[in-house]
Design a protein around this motif. Structure first.
Motif, PDB file in Angstrom:
ATOM      1  N   MET A 138       0.824  -1.188   0.000  1.00  0.00           N
ATOM      2  CA  MET A 138       0.000   0.000   0.000  1.00  0.00           C
ATOM      3  C   MET A 138       0.871   1.256   0.000  1.00  0.00           C
ATOM      4  O   MET A 138       0.578   2.216  -0.699  1.00  0.00           O
ATOM      5  N   LEU A 139       1.928   1.240   0.773  1.00  0.00           N
ATOM      6  CA  LEU A 139       2.824   2.389   0.816  1.00  0.00           C
ATOM      7  C   LEU A 139       3.552   2.568  -0.511  1.00  0.00           C
ATOM      8  O   LEU A 139       3.733   3.693  -0.975  1.00  0.00           O
ATOM      9  N   ALA A 140       3.917   1.452  -1.133  1.00  0.00           N
ATOM     10  CA  ALA A 140       4.586   1.532  -2.435  1.00  0.00           C
ATOM     11  C   ALA A 140       3.658   2.139  -3.476  1.00  0.00           C
ATOM     12  O   ALA A 140       4.090   2.931  -4.310  1.00  0.00           O
ATOM     13  N   ARG A 141       2.378   1.772  -3.440  1.00  0.00           N
ATOM     14  CA  ARG A 141       1.404   2.328  -4.378  1.00  0.00           C
ATOM     15  C   ARG A 141       1.268   3.832  -4.175  1.00  0.00           C
ATOM     16  O   ARG A 141       1.206   4.607  -5.130  1.00  0.00           O
ATOM     17  N   LEU A 142       1.261   4.264  -2.927  1.00  0.00           N
ATOM     18  CA  LEU A 142       1.165   5.692  -2.619  1.00  0.00           C
ATOM     19  C   LEU A 142       2.384   6.447  -3.142  1.00  0.00           C
ATOM     20  O   LEU A 142       2.246   7.520  -3.732  1.00  0.00           O
ATOM     21  N   VAL A 143       3.552   5.884  -2.955  1.00  0.00           N
ATOM     22  CA  VAL A 143       4.782   6.527  -3.426  1.00  0.00           C
ATOM     23  C   VAL A 143       4.797   6.591  -4.951  1.00  0.00           C
ATOM     24  O   VAL A 143       5.159   7.626  -5.533  1.00  0.00           O
ATOM     25  N   VAL A 144       4.375   5.521  -5.609  1.00  0.00           N
ATOM     26  CA  VAL A 144       4.339   5.516  -7.075  1.00  0.00           C
ATOM     27  C   VAL A 144       3.363   6.573  -7.578  1.00  0.00           C
ATOM     28  O   VAL A 144       3.664   7.337  -8.501  1.00  0.00           O
ATOM     29  N   ARG A 145       2.189   6.657  -6.978  1.00  0.00           N
ATOM     30  CA  ARG A 145       1.209   7.656  -7.393  1.00  0.00           C
ATOM     31  C   ARG A 145       1.721   9.073  -7.152  1.00  0.00           C
ATOM     32  O   ARG A 145       1.470   9.971  -7.950  1.00  0.00           O
ATOM     33  N   LEU A 146       2.427   9.269  -6.060  1.00  0.00           N
ATOM     34  CA  LEU A 146       2.981  10.584  -5.760  1.00  0.00           C
ATOM     35  C   LEU A 146       4.057  10.963  -6.772  1.00  0.00           C
ATOM     36  O   LEU A 146       4.085  12.107  -7.247  1.00  0.00           O
ATOM     37  N   VAL A 147       4.910  10.025  -7.135  1.00  0.00           N
ATOM     38  CA  VAL A 147       5.957  10.297  -8.128  1.00  0.00           C
ATOM     39  C   VAL A 147       5.334  10.543  -9.505  1.00  0.00           C
ATOM     40  O   VAL A 147       5.782  11.428 -10.241  1.00  0.00           O
ATOM     41  N   VAL A 148       4.286   9.800  -9.837  1.00  0.00           N
ATOM     42  CA  VAL A 148       3.607  10.021 -11.116  1.00  0.00           C
ATOM     43  C   VAL A 148       2.964  11.405 -11.138  1.00  0.00           C
ATOM     44  O   VAL A 148       3.058  12.130 -12.133  1.00  0.00           O
ATOM     45  N   LEU A 149       2.323  11.797 -10.035  1.00  0.00           N
ATOM     46  CA  LEU A 149       1.742  13.135  -9.970  1.00  0.00           C
ATOM     47  C   LEU A 149       2.819  14.210 -10.041  1.00  0.00           C
ATOM     48  O   LEU A 149       2.619  15.256 -10.670  1.00  0.00           O
ATOM     49  N   ALA A 150       3.975  13.959  -9.436  1.00  0.00           N
ATOM     50  CA  ALA A 150       5.085  14.911  -9.538  1.00  0.00           C
ATOM     51  C   ALA A 150       5.539  15.057 -10.982  1.00  0.00           C
ATOM     52  O   ALA A 150       5.817  16.171 -11.449  1.00  0.00           O
ATOM     53  N   ALA A 151       5.580  13.948 -11.713  1.00  0.00           N
ATOM     54  CA  ALA A 151       5.948  14.014 -13.131  1.00  0.00           C
ATOM     55  C   ALA A 151       4.890  14.754 -13.938  1.00  0.00           C
ATOM     56  O   ALA A 151       5.215  15.504 -14.862  1.00  0.00           O
ATOM     57  N   ILE A 152       3.636  14.577 -13.579  1.00  0.00           N
ATOM     58  CA  ILE A 152       2.561  15.283 -14.271  1.00  0.00           C
ATOM     59  C   ILE A 152       2.654  16.782 -14.004  1.00  0.00           C
ATOM     60  O   ILE A 152       2.474  17.601 -14.915  1.00  0.00           O
ATOM     61  N   ILE A 153       2.950  17.159 -12.779  1.00  0.00           N
ATOM     62  CA  ILE A 153       3.116  18.576 -12.449  1.00  0.00           C
ATOM     63  C   ILE A 153       4.319  19.143 -13.192  1.00  0.00           C
ATOM     64  O   ILE A 153       4.280  20.278 -13.690  1.00  0.00           O
ATOM     65  N   ALA A 154       5.390  18.370 -13.287  1.00  0.00           N
ATOM     66  CA  ALA A 154       6.562  18.820 -14.051  1.00  0.00           C
ATOM     67  C   ALA A 154       6.204  19.008 -15.519  1.00  0.00           C
ATOM     68  O   ALA A 154       6.629  19.983 -16.153  1.00  0.00           O
ATOM     69  N   GLY A 155       5.413  18.093 -16.056  1.00  0.00           N
ATOM     70  CA  GLY A 155       4.971  18.232 -17.437  1.00  0.00           C
ATOM     71  C   GLY A 155       4.081  19.454 -17.630  1.00  0.00           C
ATOM     72  O   GLY A 155       4.195  20.167 -18.634  1.00  0.00           O
ATOM     73  N   ALA A 156       3.209  19.708 -16.671  1.00  0.00           N
ATOM     74  CA  ALA A 156       2.346  20.892 -16.759  1.00  0.00           C
ATOM     75  C   ALA A 156       3.179  22.164 -16.688  1.00  0.00           C
ATOM     76  O   ALA A 156       2.880  23.147 -17.382  1.00  0.00           O
ATOM     77  N   ALA A 157       4.220  22.159 -15.872  1.00  0.00           N
ATOM     78  CA  ALA A 157       5.083  23.340 -15.776  1.00  0.00           C
ATOM     79  C   ALA A 157       5.834  23.579 -17.078  1.00  0.00           C
ATOM     80  O   ALA A 157       6.120  24.730 -17.432  1.00  0.00           O
ATOM     81  N   ARG A 158       6.145  22.518 -17.809  1.00  0.00           N
ATOM     82  CA  ARG A 158       6.840  22.675 -19.093  1.00  0.00           C
ATOM     83  C   ARG A 158       5.896  23.064 -20.219  1.00  0.00           C
ATOM     84  O   ARG A 158       6.250  23.818 -21.104  1.00  0.00           O
ATOM     85  N   ILE A 159       4.686  22.508 -20.193  1.00  0.00           N
ATOM     86  CA  ILE A 159       3.741  22.720 -21.291  1.00  0.00           C
ATOM     87  C   ILE A 159       3.027  24.058 -21.190  1.00  0.00           C
ATOM     88  O   ILE A 159       2.896  24.780 -22.177  1.00  0.00           O
ATOM     89  N   VAL A 160       2.555  24.387 -19.997  1.00  0.00           N
ATOM     90  CA  VAL A 160       1.679  25.553 -19.818  1.00  0.00           C
ATOM     91  C   VAL A 160       2.515  26.784 -19.501  1.00  0.00           C
ATOM     92  O   VAL A 160       3.244  26.803 -18.501  1.00  0.00           O
ATOM     93  N   PRO A 161       2.413  27.819 -20.319  1.00  0.00           N
ATOM     94  CA  PRO A 161       3.097  29.065 -19.969  1.00  0.00           C
ATOM     95  C   PRO A 161       2.383  29.721 -18.790  1.00  0.00           C
ATOM     96  O   PRO A 161       1.164  29.768 -18.736  1.00  0.00           O
ATOM     97  N   GLY A 162       3.148  30.159 -17.840  1.00  0.00           N
ATOM     98  CA  GLY A 162       2.558  30.789 -16.660  1.00  0.00           C
ATOM     99  C   GLY A 162       2.571  29.915 -15.430  1.00  0.00           C
ATOM    100  O   GLY A 162       2.264  30.372 -14.338  1.00  0.00           O
TER     101      GLY A 162
END
Length: 129
Positions: A1-25
């Motif tokens: 369960m903890l591993a799933r939480l960490v994986v989801r958190l890292v995936v969300l971090a990658a999504i936020i990084a992608g949003a920061a690269r894609i979206v101006p502002g």
């Protein structure tokens, strides 16, 4: 369960990084640790305030056929930016686009990482045994 939480958190971090690269502002100041930190803050804000916002805005969500959820996602992203000094948003339009990118890629990630289905299969196998 903890591993799933960490994986989801890292995936969300990658999504936020992608949003920061894609979206101006949408700007994130820092490295990998800060992306994970922002993902944690975003998750907690979404967990606590998301259902409240959706319940209060239910008539608007129904009238706009779900498009008002973009405004709610933008508000959650704005609140995350207020809590953390590592995330800055230029205006509400960039928050709406950032929330849209996070929502779309989050939906794709949920589709590609179906952790709940695996747990259901394990429970069914355990019941049969």
């Amino acid at each position: 369960m903890l591993a799933r939480l960490v994986v989801r958190l890292v995936v969300l971090a990658a999504i936020i990084a992608g949003a920061a690269r894609i979206v101006p502002g949408v700007h994130v100041h820092g490295g990998f640790f800060w992306y994970v930190w922002l993902a944690l803050i975003y998750s907690v804000v979404n967990l606590i305030l998301g259902p409240i916002f959706r319940l209060l805005a239910l008539p608007l969500i129904a009238m706009t056929l779900g498009l008002f959820l973009l405004v709610i996602n933008a508000a959650i992203l704005e609140i995350t930016a207020v809590i953390s000094d590592r995330l800055t948003l230029d205006n509400f339009g960039s928050a709406v686009l950032g929330g849209l990118v996070i929502a779309v890629f989050g939906c794709v990630a949920e589709f590609l990482l179906p952790a709940r289905m695996k747990n259901r299969r394990r429970r069914r196998r355990a019941r049969r045994a």
